[in-house]
Design a protein around this motif. Structure first.
Motif, PDB file in Angstrom:
ATOM      1  N   SER A  92      20.930  37.458  70.663  1.00 17.78           N
ATOM      2  CA  SER A  92      21.371  38.772  71.113  1.00 17.78           C
ATOM      3  C   SER A  92      22.730  38.631  71.790  1.00 17.78           C
ATOM      4  CB  SER A  92      20.373  39.373  72.110  1.00 17.78           C
ATOM      5  OG  SER A  92      19.091  39.498  71.518  1.00 17.78           O
ATOM      6  N   TYR A 100      23.288  45.532  75.308  1.00 19.46           N
ATOM      7  CA  TYR A 100      23.088  44.665  74.147  1.00 19.46           C
ATOM      8  C   TYR A 100      23.614  45.308  72.872  1.00 19.46           C
ATOM      9  CZ  TYR A 100      20.160  41.658  77.000  1.00 19.46           C
ATOM     10  OH  TYR A 100      19.707  40.800  77.968  1.00 19.46           O
ATOM     11  N   ALA A 115      16.885  43.671  74.566  1.00 21.76           N
ATOM     12  CA  ALA A 115      17.159  43.029  73.275  1.00 21.76           C
ATOM     13  C   ALA A 115      15.843  42.793  72.550  1.00 21.76           C
ATOM     14  CB  ALA A 115      17.901  41.722  73.480  1.00 21.76           C
ATOM     15  N   SER A 120      18.858  41.945  67.691  1.00 19.93           N
ATOM     16  CA  SER A 120      18.908  40.500  67.457  1.00 19.93           C
ATOM     17  C   SER A 120      19.559  40.209  66.114  1.00 19.93           C
ATOM     18  CB  SER A 120      17.499  39.904  67.488  1.00 19.93           C
ATOM     19  OG  SER A 120      16.908  40.099  68.763  1.00 19.93           O
TER      20      SER A 120
END
Length: 463
Positions: A92, A100, A115, A120
Motif C-alpha cells: 500500500s 492511502y 488500506a 493494495s
C-alpha cells in the motif's frame, strides 16, 4: 508476497491492481490494461527504495521480523511511503496526509483512510510481465491432472489471482524464477505447490536419398496429419530441399513441415544424424521433441502419448520386450559385454526408431545426445566405422544401461512391430513400426497398412 529481493531490483517497477491489470496514465486519464495488452509508453512506474529491494518476505515471515516502512518515488505523485500490508500480502502507498492510494474509476488518488484490497498493489518489473505474457502465449500441462491448458484461456481476476482452469495462482506469491521456458510453478489457493509443463510438441524424421525411404517418409507424414491428429511442426532431416519434401509428402500447402538439411555419406551418418539437434534454433522452444524413423505409421491420435511422455520429464522410448540386452546385439549386447556390464538377464532393450526427448535445453538430453555422438565416434575410431551394424541403437541401449536409464514404461503400450503381415494389427491404438525387410518391402507393407487404416477409419466414421 513476491520476493522483492528478486522483483524490485530492476527499475522502473510497474503496479498491478487487485484485478490483475496494470495501471496506465495518459495525461489526466488513468486506466488499466491486461497483461497481454500493455501500452508500455503509458505504464506508471515507481522507483523503490533500495533498502526495500533487499527484503526477503519469506524469511521475514519465518523469523517473524517486523517490516519497516520504505520510501518510493511515483512518476506522477513524487515521494510517498510504501507499506507491506500483511492482510492483503501486497503493498500500500500512503502520502504525507496519511491517505492511502486507490484506483477509483478512471482515477488514481490518495483518498482512503485504510488500506484494504482495493488500496493494495503488486509492484512488478518488466521481466516478470514478460514471463506472464509467455505463459499466456503457450499451452501447458498440469503435472497434477494431466490436463492441457491453452494460455489464451488464462484469466486474471480479483484478489491478484491468475486463473488456469480450476487452478487459482496468487501472483503475490510468485517469483520471477518460478517461470521457466519449459515449466512454471504456481502456488494455488495461496499455498498448494503445483507444476505446469510447456506443451508445444515437435516431430523430426530422418529420410535420405533413396526413393523407397522417401516413400516411407510420405506415408509416415501423411499418417501423422490424417490419422494421428498431429498439427504441430514436423522437421525432416534430409538431403532434399523443403519444396521437394513437401511435394513428396503430398503436403505442398503445409508450412509446418520444414527441412534440416543434412548430407551424410554412409549408413552410420544416416542413422546417427538424429543426434544432431543440439544448438539448432529450429529445435529449441519445443516440448516434447519426438524423433521418428520414416518406417512408422501412427494409426490414432498421438497427442495422448506425447502428453504422457511430457509428464515424465524423461527421455522415453518403446521397449522391445522380446530382445534381451545381454544377448541381442542390435540392442547393445556386444558393447555391454565388451564393457563387462552385467544387467539383469531379464532386461530388455528399447527401439531407437521412436524417441521422445523433453526438450533440447534439458540437461539430461544434452548429456545423452553428447554421449551418444562421442561414443559412436570413439567406437568407430577404435573398432572401425562399420563395427556396429545397428550403430545408433546399439550405442544408446548401452548408454541407457551404463548411465541414462531411458524410460520405457511410458510409450511401450502404444507400439506394435510388424515384420510379416500388417493385418495382424487390427486395433488402432498407437503406431506400427515396420522392420525385418529391405527398404522396398517396407514401403510396400506400409502402403498396404496405410490403406487399411484409412478404410477402418472410414468405416468407424460411417457407423
Amino acid at each position: 508476497m513476491m520476493l522483492l529481493r528478486e522483483f524490485l531490483r530492476r527499475l522502473p517497477m510497474y503496479l498491478i491492481s487487485y484485478n490483475g491489470e496494470v495501471i496506465h496514465n495518459n495525461g489526466d486519464n488513468y486506466y488499466t490494461k491486461k497483461i497481454n495488452d500493455l501500452n508500455y509508453d503509458d505504464i506508471i512506474n515507481v522507483d523503490i527504495d533500495p533498502v526495500y529491494q533487499n527484503m526477503n518476505k519469506e524469511d521475514d515471515y519465518i523469523f517473524l521480523k517486523e517490516q519497516p516502512e520504505f520510501y518510493c518515488n511515483f512518476e506522477n505523485f513524487g515521494k510517498v511511503t510504501g507499506i507491506y500490508n500483511k492482510k492483503t500480502r501486497a503493498v500500500s502507498f500512503k502520502n504525507n496526509d496519511g491517505k492511502y492510494l486507490c484506483f477509483e474509476g478512471n482515477n488514481l488518488v490518495f483518498t482512503r483512510d485504510e488500506a484494504n484490497l482495493w488500496e493494495s498493489f503488486c509492484p512488478i518489473d518488466e521481466k516478470f510481465i514478460k514471463k506472464l505474457q509467455y505463459v499466456i502465449l503457450n499451452k501447458w500441462i498440469s503435472k497434477r491432472t494431466g490436463e492441457i491448458f491453452d494460455g489464451k484461456n488464462i484469466t486474471f481476476c480479483s484478489d491478484f489471482i491468475m486463473k488456469i482452469g480450476t487452478f487459482s495462482i496468487d501472483i503475490r506469491s510468485q517469483h520471477v524464477a518460478d517461470f521457466e521456458e519449459y515449466k512454471f510453478i504456481g502456488f494455488c489457493d495461496t499455498w498448494k505447490f503445483e507444476e505446469f509443463l510447456l506443451y508445444n510438441p515437435l516431430i523430426y524424421i530422418t529420410a535420405y536419398s533413396s526413393k523407397s525411404v522417401l516413400n516411407q517418409l510420405s506415408l509416415c507424414v501423411r499418417a501423422l496429419r490424417n490419422f494421428a491428429d498431429f498439427d504441430g511442426r514436423i522437421i525432416v532431416m534430409s538431403n532434399e530441399d523443403t519444396t521437394s519434401i513437401r511435394s513428396i509428402c503430398s503436403m505442398d500447402g503445409d508450412d509446418n513441415i520444414d527441412v534440416d538439411h543434412m548430407d551424410p555419406k554412409d549408413f552410420v551418418g544416416y542413422v546417427c544424424s538424429k543426434f544432431s539437434i543440439l544448438g539448432k534454433d529450429i529445435y529449441s522452444g519445443y516440448q516434447p521433441v519426438m524423433y521418428l524413423d520414416p518406417d512408422i505409421i501412427f494409426n490414432s491420435d498421438l497427442n495422448k502419448m506425447l502428453q504422457e511422455a511430457t509428464l515424465t520429464e524423461d527421455i522415453c522410448a518403446p521397449l522391445e520386450d522380446f530382445h534381451r540386452v545381454q544377448t541381442h546385439v542390435p540392442v547393445g549386447a556386444g558393447l555391454i559385454q565388451l564393457d563387462s556390464l552385467t544387467p539383469s538377464p531379464y532386461a530388455a532393450g528399447f527401439n531407437g526408431g521412436t524417441i521422445i526427448f523433453p526438450n533440447t535445453d534439458n540437461t539430461k538430453v544434452k548429456e545423452f545426445l553428447d554421449a551418444a555422438r562421442r561414443s559412436i565416434t570413439n567406437i568407430g575410431e577404435f573398432f572401425g566405422r562399420d563395427f556396429n551394424l545397428w550403430a545408433d541403437q546399439e550405442v544408446i541401449n548401452y548408454l541407457s544401461i551404463k548411465n541414462f536409464n531411458i524410460n520405457t514404461s511410458c510409450i511401450s503400450k502404444y507400439a506394435k512391430y510388424v515384420d510379416h503381415n500388417p493385418s495382424i494389427n487390427e486395433n488402432l491404438t498407437g503406431f506400427v513400426h515396420f522392420w525385418g525387410h529391405d527398404s522396398d518391402k517396407k514401403s510396400e507393407l506400409m502402403k498396404i497398412y496405410f490403406d487399411k487404416v484409412e478404410y477402418i477409419r472410414y468405416k468407424l466414421e460411417k457407423s
